[in-house]
Write a protein that holds these residues in place. Structure first.
Motif, PDB file in Angstrom:
ATOM      1  N   GLU A 195       0.941  -0.815  -0.162  1.00 28.20           N
ATOM      2  CA  GLU A 195       0.039  -0.077  -0.196  1.00 28.20           C
ATOM      3  C   GLU A 195       0.973   0.875   0.007  1.00 28.20           C
ATOM      4  OE1 GLU A 195      -2.563  -0.021   2.579  1.00 28.20           O
ATOM      5  OE2 GLU A 195      -3.962  -1.954   2.770  1.00 28.20           O
ATOM      6  N   VAL A 207      -4.806   9.316   2.448  1.00 29.93           N
ATOM      7  CA  VAL A 207      -5.546   7.288   2.654  1.00 29.93           C
ATOM      8  C   VAL A 207      -4.017   6.228   2.089  1.00 29.93           C
ATOM      9  CG1 VAL A 207      -6.348   7.748   0.056  1.00 29.93           C
ATOM     10  CG2 VAL A 207      -7.596   5.798   1.374  1.00 29.93           C
ATOM     11  N   GLU A 263      -5.668  -1.018  -6.904  1.00 29.34           N
ATOM     12  CA  GLU A 263      -7.350  -0.284  -6.644  1.00 29.34           C
ATOM     13  C   GLU A 263      -7.982   0.276  -7.080  1.00 29.34           C
ATOM     14  OE1 GLU A 263      -7.894   1.157  -1.933  1.00 29.34           O
ATOM     15  OE2 GLU A 263      -7.218  -0.336  -2.291  1.00 29.34           O
ATOM     16  N   THR A 319     -11.745   2.606  -3.079  1.00 30.99           N
ATOM     17  CA  THR A 319     -11.260   3.343  -2.088  1.00 30.99           C
ATOM     18  C   THR A 319     -12.181   4.528  -1.775  1.00 30.99           C
ATOM     19  OG1 THR A 319      -8.929   3.765  -3.408  1.00 30.99           O
ATOM     20  CG2 THR A 319      -9.650   4.986  -1.513  1.00 30.99           C
ATOM     21  N   ASN A 348     -14.939   2.020   0.085  1.00 31.01           N
ATOM     22  CA  ASN A 348     -14.275   1.019   1.353  1.00 31.01           C
ATOM     23  C   ASN A 348     -12.963   1.941   2.677  1.00 31.01           C
ATOM     24  OD1 ASN A 348     -15.932  -1.407  -0.067  1.00 31.01           O
ATOM     25  ND2 ASN A 348     -13.391  -1.521  -0.736  1.00 31.01           N
ATOM     26  N   LYS A 349     -12.728   2.559   1.688  1.00 30.17           N
ATOM     27  CA  LYS A 349     -11.623   3.434   3.201  1.00 30.17           C
ATOM     28  C   LYS A 349     -12.160   4.876   3.117  1.00 30.17           C
ATOM     29  CE  LYS A 349      -7.831   0.430   1.609  1.00 30.17           C
ATOM     30  NZ  LYS A 349      -6.713   0.803   0.393  1.00 30.17           N
TER      31      LYS A 349
END
Length: 208
Positions: A52, A66, A72, A77, A80-81
């Protein structure tokens, strides 16, 4: 191992049981060495896909930090984040338009855009339309007034596609707007009512 072969290679003075134990022990040590030996200072191997990277995204006028995987998608993103659940993932392969967002005012399927590619760009999702005091965007108000959607799952994508188009053509006729949102699909198939609602929203936008 065949018993006759054992007898031919067993050292003199060593019983058969002792010899078998020594063979087993030697094999275990050899296996452990193959599994665990690493050159001095060697770093653990990881695939590029597993790493990541902390990046900054401009989303709905805010700078968001993030951790993002190289493979991804922006849709992953955002949902989910960053917790932007208004964006919907329908087909997840760039066909239904439910995940449409604006990137520098241009509509894009976020399921088909890698997050790393939008660094330095402005991303707008459905959550960024209403004002901070809760006042709805004119497009949202038009949909509300006309009750333009049944289940509403596809609504965010339609709204974002419409907004992107209206930035370039603020006064479209019905056919032009229909063509502009033709990349968005509705499960309920109520396209006529959707277009009526979107045209109402476009009218509200022109009136300011």
């Amino acid at each position: 191992m065949n018993a006759s072969i054992l007898e031919t290679i067993r050292p003199a003075g060593m019983t058969r049981r002792q010899f078998i134990k020594s063979v087993i022990a030697a094999g275990a040590v050899s296996s452990c060495g193959l599994l665990h030996f690493k050159p001095a200072g060697a770093a653990p191997k990881t695939s590029p896909e597993a790493v990541e990277r902390l990046i900054t995204l401009s989303v709905n006028g805010q700078q968001r930090r993030v951790d993002v995987m190289p493979q991804e998608t922006l849709a992953q993103t955002l949902r989910n984040k960053l917790g932007l659940m208004g964006l919907k993932i329908g087909c997840d392969r760039g066909e239904c338009g439910a995940c449409t967002v604006l990137i520098d005012d241009v509509p894009h399927y976020s399921c088909s855009i890698l997050t790393h590619s939008v660094r330095g760009k402005n991303v707008l999702t459905i959550e960024g339309l209403a004002r901070s005091d809760g006042t709805l965007h004119p497009l949202q108000q038009g949909v509300l007034d006309e009750q333009g959607f049944q289940c509403g799952y596809c609504a965010p994508g339609f709204l974002m596609s419409t907004l992107g188009y209206l930035k370039a053509n603020p006064n479209p006729n019905r056919q032009e707007l229909a063509h502009a949102v033709s990349g968005n699909l509705c499960r309920c198939l109520d396209y006529d009512k959707i277009l009526t609602a979107l045209m109402r929203g476009a009218e509200y936008m022109r009136k300011g």
